[in-house]
Motif scaffolding. Sequence first.
Motif, short mmCIF file in Angstrom:
data_model
loop_
_atom_site.label_atom_id
_atom_site.label_comp_id
_atom_site.label_asym_id
_atom_site.label_seq_id
_atom_site.Cartn_x
_atom_site.Cartn_y
_atom_site.Cartn_z
N SER A 74 0.82 -1.21 0.00
CA SER A 74 0.00 0.00 0.00
C SER A 74 0.85 1.26 0.00
CB SER A 74 -0.92 0.01 1.22
OG SER A 74 -0.16 0.20 2.39
N ASP A 75 0.24 2.34 -0.45
CA ASP A 75 0.92 3.64 -0.45
C ASP A 75 1.18 4.11 0.97
OD1 ASP A 75 0.89 3.68 -3.20
OD2 ASP A 75 -0.97 4.86 -3.32
N GLU A 76 0.30 3.74 1.89
CA GLU A 76 0.45 4.16 3.28
C GLU A 76 1.73 3.58 3.89
OE1 GLU A 76 -0.27 5.85 7.03
OE2 GLU A 76 -1.06 6.31 5.04
N TYR A 77 1.99 2.32 3.62
CA TYR A 77 3.20 1.68 4.15
C TYR A 77 4.45 2.35 3.57
CZ TYR A 77 6.48 -1.87 5.68
OH TYR A 77 7.54 -2.50 6.27
N ALA A 78 4.42 2.65 2.28
CA ALA A 78 5.56 3.31 1.64
C ALA A 78 5.78 4.69 2.25
CB ALA A 78 5.32 3.42 0.14
N ARG A 79 4.70 5.40 2.54
CA ARG A 79 4.82 6.74 3.13
C ARG A 79 5.47 6.67 4.50
NH1 ARG A 79 2.04 10.04 6.62
NH2 ARG A 79 0.54 8.39 7.08
N VAL A 80 5.05 5.69 5.31
CA VAL A 80 5.62 5.53 6.65
C VAL A 80 7.09 5.16 6.56
CG1 VAL A 80 5.56 4.12 8.74
CG2 VAL A 80 3.43 4.99 7.75
N PHE A 81 7.44 4.30 5.60
CA PHE A 81 8.85 3.93 5.42
C PHE A 81 9.70 5.16 5.17
CE2 PHE A 81 12.21 3.21 2.24
CZ PHE A 81 13.09 2.43 2.99
N TRP A 82 9.24 6.04 4.28
CA TRP A 82 10.05 7.21 3.95
C TRP A 82 10.10 8.21 5.10
CZ3 TRP A 82 13.62 6.95 0.65
CH2 TRP A 82 13.51 6.15 -0.48
N ILE A 83 9.03 8.34 5.86
CA ILE A 83 9.07 9.20 7.05
C ILE A 83 10.10 8.67 8.04
CG2 ILE A 83 7.77 9.95 9.08
CD1 ILE A 83 5.27 10.06 7.31
N HIS A 84 10.09 7.36 8.24
CA HIS A 84 11.03 6.71 9.15
C HIS A 84 12.47 6.93 8.69
CE1 HIS A 84 11.40 2.95 11.94
NE2 HIS A 84 11.59 4.07 12.58
N ILE A 85 12.73 6.70 7.41
CA ILE A 85 14.08 6.82 6.88
C ILE A 85 14.56 8.28 6.88
CG2 ILE A 85 15.49 6.59 4.79
CD1 ILE A 85 15.02 3.99 6.35
N ILE A 86 13.68 9.21 6.53
CA ILE A 86 14.05 10.62 6.54
C ILE A 86 14.42 11.07 7.95
CG2 ILE A 86 13.16 12.97 6.26
CD1 ILE A 86 11.59 11.89 3.82
N SER A 87 13.67 10.59 8.95
CA SER A 87 13.97 10.95 10.34
C SER A 87 15.34 10.44 10.76
CB SER A 87 12.89 10.36 11.27
OG SER A 87 11.62 10.85 10.94
N PHE A 88 15.65 9.20 10.40
CA PHE A 88 16.96 8.66 10.74
C PHE A 88 18.07 9.24 9.87
CE2 PHE A 88 14.69 5.52 13.24
CZ PHE A 88 15.58 5.28 14.28
N TRP A 143 21.53 2.40 2.48
CA TRP A 143 22.38 3.24 1.63
C TRP A 143 22.14 4.73 1.92
CZ3 TRP A 143 26.22 1.05 -1.00
CH2 TRP A 143 26.13 -0.32 -1.26
N ILE A 144 20.88 5.07 2.14
CA ILE A 144 20.54 6.47 2.45
C ILE A 144 21.14 6.87 3.79
CG2 ILE A 144 18.64 8.06 2.95
CD1 ILE A 144 16.93 6.39 0.99
N LEU A 145 21.01 6.00 4.80
CA LEU A 145 21.55 6.32 6.12
C LEU A 145 23.07 6.38 6.12
CD1 LEU A 145 19.22 4.38 8.59
CD2 LEU A 145 18.95 6.63 7.53
N ALA A 146 23.70 5.52 5.33
CA ALA A 146 25.16 5.58 5.20
C ALA A 146 25.58 6.90 4.55
CB ALA A 146 25.66 4.39 4.38
N GLY A 147 24.85 7.30 3.50
CA GLY A 147 25.14 8.57 2.83
C GLY A 147 24.92 9.76 3.74
N ALA A 148 23.95 9.65 4.66
CA ALA A 148 23.66 10.75 5.58
C ALA A 148 24.84 11.04 6.50
CB ALA A 148 22.41 10.44 6.41
#
Length: 240
Positions: A104-118, A172-177
């Motif tokens: 679902s789109d909702e799960y994808a949205r939560v994933f990106w919120i989680h990753i952006i926060s970290f 990969w995103i968190l490593a780049g951060a």
Amino acid sequence: MEWYTLVYALGFIFVHLYSKYLTFLHTIPRSKLLSIAGGISVAYVFIHLLPELNMHQQQIDDRLNDGWMNFLNHHIYIVAMAGLASFYGLERMVKVSKKISKNSDEYARVFWIHIISFTIYNALIGYLLVRGENEGFFEMALYFIALSVHFLSNDNSLRESHEHVYDHKGRWILAGAILFGWLIGVTVEVNELILSFLFAFLAGGIVLNVLKEELPEEKESHFGAFFLGSAAYSIILILL
């Protein structure tokens, strides 16, 4: 010092990228190594991070003593509490979203919120490699050890929450951060007042992220390993 800290930044990146291959960390009962890592992180927070937070509070007191923001005096710990509450809210959001179809789109949205926060979380840690208070070799090494084992716990938790999506994109995103935060630290000196608030927010986040990994009963954590990690690292921090 900037190139010296790059070695540590690359070390953090290595932890993020290769923790997935430490398969013994992903078992239940919880790996004793992760419980030791949690103890080390807690010791670092209470023996090093909170006293440093108090130093930032004193800097804020000096800056805001007569200003219109005087009401913030003695309340940097509220920012730390806000960091803890924010990451708690994120974890609750993820748990609720897991009840929804993973397509679902909702799960994808939560994933990106989680990753952006970290991502913000990691970028600040990378920045503090350069602009933090860790000036000596031993202080920097202790910072690296404490945050590396903390990253192991965070990676394990994010992998449990998001499974292959985290390995495919998130790590990969968190490593780049980390590298991004380090580059900002090398090129830009953030206002001391802003840095104090960011540092406080990070401290609250670290406390929550450590305790949420150790406290849940279903994790079957090892108190002895947790105690050993916290006691041993506390002694090292006090002696050095």
